[in-house]
Write an enzyme that holds these catalytic residues in place. Structure first.
Site, PDB file in Angstrom:
ATOM      1  N   GLU A  55      59.737   7.870  70.577  1.00  0.00           N
ATOM      2  CA  GLU A  55      60.174   6.868  69.604  1.00  0.00           C
ATOM      3  C   GLU A  55      60.492   7.504  68.258  1.00  0.00           C
ATOM      4  O   GLU A  55      61.485   7.132  67.609  1.00  0.00           O
ATOM      5  CB  GLU A  55      59.083   5.803  69.394  1.00  0.00           C
ATOM      6  CG  GLU A  55      58.724   5.039  70.638  1.00  0.00           C
ATOM      7  CD  GLU A  55      57.515   5.586  71.381  1.00  0.00           C
ATOM      8  OE1 GLU A  55      56.749   4.773  71.921  1.00  0.00           O
ATOM      9  OE2 GLU A  55      57.334   6.828  71.420  1.00  0.00           O
ATOM     10  N   CYS A  83      52.407   3.842  70.952  1.00  0.00           N
ATOM     11  CA  CYS A  83      51.077   4.135  70.423  1.00  0.00           C
ATOM     12  C   CYS A  83      51.005   3.611  68.978  1.00  0.00           C
ATOM     13  O   CYS A  83      52.015   3.169  68.422  1.00  0.00           O
ATOM     14  CB  CYS A  83      50.822   5.643  70.468  1.00  0.00           C
ATOM     15  SG  CYS A  83      51.773   6.569  69.229  1.00  0.00           S
TER      16      CYS A  83
END
Length: 153
Positions: A55, A83
């Site tokens: 990401e 996360c």
């Protein structure tokens, strides 16, 4: 094939590329309209950088492509639930929607462990999980099974 599945397939291709490079197989694409503006895959081992998650790599590329840190018109497709670090970066980038494949019961910040996007932050993204979840889990499962076989897990 739906639009969401098509973009998740792009993210899965990046996840498989990460696995081939010995990285945990997570891939991500960022889309504005119908155009991919950012691509990323895990590169933590390659770069020896904690922040080199799929990401984060995709957000950096989208920022460069669009010439702005604001990704309000963008959607993010990632093979594994983000996360806490990545979920925070997604909040700060103002991404409008997050689509993820497999849930992460160990580190997930979008429902796996807790859901950061349930907190009253400004500019929270919409969240949709389970896109091609089985295929995303299989890529991860195959990678970790191979590690266990070689004793590297």
């Amino acid at each position: 094939m739906t639009r969401e599945e098509r973009y998740m397939k792009e993210a899965l291709a990046l996840a498989r590329e990460a696995a081939q490079a010995g990285e945990v197989p997570v891939g991500c694409v960022i889309v504005r309209g119908d155009t991919i503006v950012g691509r990323g895959r895990n590169r933590r081992e390659e770069k020896q950088s904690t922040a080199s998650h799929a990401e984060m790599e995709a957000i950096a590329q989208a920022n460069e492509t669009l010439g702005t840190w604001r990704l309000e018109e963008c959607e993010l497709f990632v093979t594994l639930e983000p996360c806490p670090m990545c979920a925070g970066a997604i909040l700060n980038a103002r991404v409008k929607r997050v689509w993820y494949g497999a849930r992460d019961e160990a580190m997930g910040a979008c429902g796996g462990v807790f859901n950061l996007y349930m907190e009253p932050f400004a500019n929270r993204p919409a969240l949709v999980g389970g896109i091609l979840a089985q295929e995303c889990r299989e890529v991860l499962g195959t990678f970790f099974a191979a590690l266990r076989q070689t004793g590297n897990a």
